[in-house]
Design an enzyme around this catalytic site. Structure first.
Site, PDB file in Angstrom:
ATOM      1  CD  GLU A   1     -11.241   2.620 -26.915  1.00 28.94           C
ATOM      2  OE1 GLU A   1     -11.277   3.496 -27.801  1.00 28.94           O
ATOM      3  OE2 GLU A   1     -11.281   1.398 -27.166  1.00 28.94           O
TER       4      GLU A   1
ATOM      5  CE  LYS B   1      -5.466   2.180 -18.015  1.00 27.14           C
ATOM      6  NZ  LYS B   1      -6.699   1.441 -18.190  1.00 27.14           N
TER       7      LYS B   1
ATOM      8  CB  SER C   1     -21.525  -5.732 -27.093  1.00 27.61           C
ATOM      9  OG  SER C   1     -20.483  -6.557 -26.569  1.00 27.61           O
TER      10      SER C   1
ATOM     11  CG  ASP D   1       1.177  15.049 -59.209  1.00 26.60           C
ATOM     12  OD1 ASP D   1       1.991  14.764 -58.289  1.00 26.60           O
ATOM     13  OD2 ASP D   1       1.326  14.733 -60.388  1.00 26.60           O
TER      14      ASP D   1
ATOM     15  CG  ASP E   1     -16.124  -9.525 -21.219  1.00 23.70           C
ATOM     16  OD1 ASP E   1     -15.260 -10.391 -21.469  1.00 23.70           O
ATOM     17  OD2 ASP E   1     -15.864  -8.366 -20.858  1.00 23.70           O
ATOM     18  CB  SER E   2     -21.993  -9.565 -24.023  1.00 25.16           C
ATOM     19  OG  SER E   2     -21.593  -9.360 -25.340  1.00 25.16           O
ATOM     20  CB  THR E   3     -19.910 -13.767 -27.066  1.00 25.19           C
ATOM     21  OG1 THR E   3     -19.966 -12.566 -27.817  1.00 25.19           O
ATOM     22  CG2 THR E   3     -20.212 -14.943 -27.958  1.00 25.19           C
TER      23      THR E   3
ATOM     24  CG  HIS F   1       5.826  -5.818  -4.223  1.00 30.24           C
ATOM     25  ND1 HIS F   1       4.543  -5.623  -3.792  1.00 30.24           N
ATOM     26  CD2 HIS F   1       6.524  -4.741  -3.806  1.00 30.24           C
ATOM     27  CE1 HIS F   1       4.440  -4.472  -3.160  1.00 30.24           C
ATOM     28  NE2 HIS F   1       5.638  -3.910  -3.141  1.00 30.24           N
TER      29      HIS F   1
ATOM     30  CE  LYS G   1     -11.869  -9.389 -22.369  1.00 30.00           C
ATOM     31  NZ  LYS G   1     -12.994  -8.425 -22.324  1.00 30.00           N
TER      32      LYS G   1
ATOM     33  CD  GLU H   1       2.705  -8.308  -5.241  1.00 29.23           C
ATOM     34  OE1 GLU H   1       3.543  -9.042  -4.689  1.00 29.23           O
ATOM     35  OE2 GLU H   1       2.394  -7.181  -4.796  1.00 29.23           O
TER      36      GLU H   1
ATOM     37  CB  CYS I   1       5.377  -4.279   0.564  1.00 24.29           C
ATOM     38  SG  CYS I   1       6.405  -2.819   0.413  1.00 24.29           S
ATOM     39  CE1 TYR I   2       0.595   1.054   5.180  1.00 27.23           C
ATOM     40  CE2 TYR I   2      -0.820  -0.841   5.631  1.00 27.23           C
ATOM     41  CZ  TYR I   2      -0.480   0.483   5.855  1.00 27.23           C
ATOM     42  OH  TYR I   2      -1.212   1.233   6.750  1.00 27.23           O
TER      43      TYR I   2
ATOM     44  N   GLY J   1       0.835  -1.196   0.000  1.00 26.97           N
ATOM     45  CA  GLY J   1       0.000   0.000   0.000  1.00 26.97           C
ATOM     46  C   GLY J   1       0.864   1.237   0.000  1.00 26.97           C
TER      47      GLY J   1
HETATM   48  N1  GLN Z   1       4.416   2.731   2.178  1.00 32.64           N
HETATM   49  C1  GLN Z   1       5.210   1.605   2.591  1.00 32.64           C
HETATM   50  C2  GLN Z   1       6.696   1.874   2.318  1.00 32.64           C
HETATM   51  O1  GLN Z   1       7.039   2.778   1.601  1.00 32.64           O
HETATM   52  C3  GLN Z   1       4.777   0.349   1.869  1.00 32.64           C
HETATM   53  C4  GLN Z   1       5.096   0.333   0.404  1.00 32.64           C
HETATM   54  C5  GLN Z   1       4.480  -0.856  -0.328  1.00 32.64           C
HETATM   55  O2  GLN Z   1       3.642  -1.566   0.196  1.00 32.64           O
HETATM   56  N2  GLN Z   1       4.869  -1.051  -1.583  1.00 32.64           N
HETATM   57  O3  GLN Z   1       7.515   1.171   2.856  1.00 32.64           O
END
Ligand code: GLN
Length: 547
Positions: A545, A539, A245, A481, A249-251, A190, A400, A192, A95-96, A67
């Site tokens: 979009e 993004k 649509s 031209d 998903d809808s299909t 992390h 998805k 994940e 982490c957090y 977090g």
């Molecule tokens: N805010 C916390 C930190 O900076 C946790 C960060 C995180 O969970 N990625 O240590």
């Protein structure tokens, strides 16, 4: 009926072993759930403020996400530790989440570090021979060193009482900790994210060896349960209506409903004049001719285009389209309801099918501080209340790619299952400025060329979403031209796994001449276009979009 002969109406968390991810607002939280699903482990995400003792189901283990906050800050989010420990199940803090575990054991041991640590780190794993059996389970089989990804600024100043160190880095002496008697683990990195290559194995160790969950979350298991759940919910005579649509998903949702209740499911396609080339025809052919689904196609294009006259603001476009969609759909539903009331073997239309996916659910429930709507999402959110219909959302727990696997299981052809997403407001938001009929015709033609070329060059499946948009400016070109002050098509193609972040496709590396070819076809074949550009924005900060 399930194997005990009981009717199944329960959601997956009641019938599959489930891990709970408590979200503290990290940008990676949904990935934890996603990775567990890759391991065929069912997992759900709830905000960290959820009352875990009030759930209708019991998780087999809990993961506390990362977090952006600091546990020692005023107003920082906290889990109710008393409730959580009463569940008496294994806990993994990431982490957090690690800092949260430490803080609940001693609220003085987390502080701001001298510098932030962001990026790769080498983790050393500490073995604890002779200690309680659970202690070494988290890193079991992962070797002595691990490449991991860090993203934090805070750190533990000392170990909480009863905890010991199971992993460290030169910069983070408490990169992995474990409670001496309870299955509580905390890791500073992390697991994940893909930058932690063995992260998935660590998650497997936690889920399978520590929480003892079964890896039985497969679409084969899901489909049978879901069909009987739908049958039980809808009953012997109930009828369901749903919008389709042409999108995956809808299909898939429609096909699933058809498998479950056959002719008591009514599909409606609203042709709003903003669909892609031949879309309405293709949907009709697939759903009616191939699948035998009852489908009504409503041609409401003049109504939508009329309402869009003079509308240039993107939000207003989306809202206008959303509102008209609800009106048209409702009118059609009333007609079907009347017809349904006269059919001898069926009851009233009581249900509305929606193809909501799990990322939409996550987005609406995940923990965020003050946030703002980036774009209003076109959906039929206003429908159920206005129509007194109950919602049925068979894809609500699926990501998805799980929907795609399910679609394949249900016999939906590959080109439909792998179709790129298409926005509800359709081509209107790909014509920047006013979406008039001539402008829509241009973007439709350009889009078809782009997509056809992607397919022909075996690039369609390698991109996650691709389209042409028409820019509201002009540029000079020379055609035959002659000087022409023509319009500009912008091509966009992105690669992403979750649509939450995305990067543009790098055609230029593998397929150097691909974009040249598309560009030359568009300027040659689409009247009024003198220039083609390729959008290279990621993004974030861009969205997929344009509007
Ligand atoms: N805010 C916390 C930190 O900076 C946790 C960060 C995180 O969970 N990625 O240590």
């Amino acid at each position: 009926m399930d194997s005990n002969g009981e009717p199944v109406t329960a959601p997956p968390n009641a019938t599959f072993d489930t891990l709970l991810v408590l979200d503290f607002g990290s940008q990676y939280s949904h990935l934890i759930t996603r990775r567990l699903r890759d391991l065929q482990i069912y997992s759900e995400l709830l905000p960290c403020t959820a009352n875990v003792l009030d759930l209708s189901w019991k998780p087999k283990g809990v993961i506390l996400s990362g977090g952006p906050y600091s546990v020692y800050e005023k107003g920082a989010p906290h889990v109710d530790w008393t409730q959580l420990s009463q569940l008496d199940i294994p806990i993994l803090g990431i982490c957090y989440g690690l800092q949260e575990i430490a803080w609940h054991h001693d609220n003085k041991n987390v502080l701001a570090g001298e510098k932030r640590e962001y990026g790769h780190a080498k983790l050393k794993i500490e073995k604890h021979k002779g200690e309680a059996a659970h202690v070494d389970k988290l890193f079991n089989g992962l070797g002595n060193d691990l490449d991991v990804w860090m993203s934090h600024g805070d750190k533990l100043s000392h170990l909480p009482a009863s905890f010991s160190i199971i992993a460290d880095t030169p910069n983070a002496p408490f990169a992995g900790i474990v409670h001496g008697t309870k299955p509580y683990y905390g890791i500073q990195f992390h697991p994940e994210v893909s930058h932690t290559p063995k992260g998935i194995e660590l998650l497997r160790n936690f889920a399978v060896d520590i929480c003892m969950v079964r890896q039985h979350w497969t679409m084969e298991e899901f489909v049978g349960k879901e069909i009987s759940r739908i049958r039980t919910l809808v009953g012997e005579k109930g009828q369901v209506i749903g919008a389709v649509s042409g999108g995956v998903d809808s299909t898939v949702a429609a096909k699933l409903m058809h498998e479950a209740i056959g002719g008591r499911f009514h599909a409606v396609l609203v042709d709003n004049g903003l669909l892609r080339q031949d879309e309405a025809k293709i949907v009709h052919k697939t759903l009616t001719n191939h699948f035998g689904i009852q489908l009504t196609v409503v041609d409401a294009s003049q109504r939508f285009l009329g309402e869009l006259k003079g509308v240039t603001d993107p939000e207003q476009k989306r809202k206008t389209i959303g509102r008209n969609f609800i009106d048209v759909f409702q009118e059609e539903a009333h007609k079907l309801e009347k017809a349904a009331a006269n059919s001898p073997n069926a009851g009233d239309i009581e249900w509305l099918l929606q193809g909501t996916l799990y990322p939409d659910v996550i987005e609406s429930i995940s923990f965020k501080g003050p946030s703002q709507t980036i774009k209003s999402h076109h959906n039929v959110g206003g429908l159920p209340a206005a129509m007194h219909l109950k919602l049925i959302e068979p894809l609500r727990e699926l990501f998805k790619d799980e929907v795609r696997i399910l679609g394949t299981k249900l016999g939906i052809p590959e080109h439909l299952v792998w179709r790129h997403p298409f926005p509800g407001p359709g081509l209107a938001i790909r014509v920047l400025g006013e979406a008039t009929e001539p402008q829509l015709r241009i973007v439709r033609q350009a889009d078809k060329i782009f997509i056809d070329e992607l397919v022909a060059n075996d690039l369609y499946r390698k991109t996650s979403q691709a389209f042409a948009a028409l820019l509201p400016v002009r540029a000079v070109g020379v055609i035959g031209d002659k000087r022409e002050h023509g319009q500009i098509i912008s091509l966009r193609a992105v690669e992403t796994t979750d649509f939450m972040t995305a990067v543009r496709s790098h055609f230029d590396i593998e397929n150097r001449t691909f974009l040249d070819r598309v560009s030359s076809r568009i300027t040659n074949e689409v009247e009024g276009i003198t220039r083609v550009v390729y959008d290279i924005t990621s993004k974030p900060p861009g969205t997929i979009e344009m509007e």
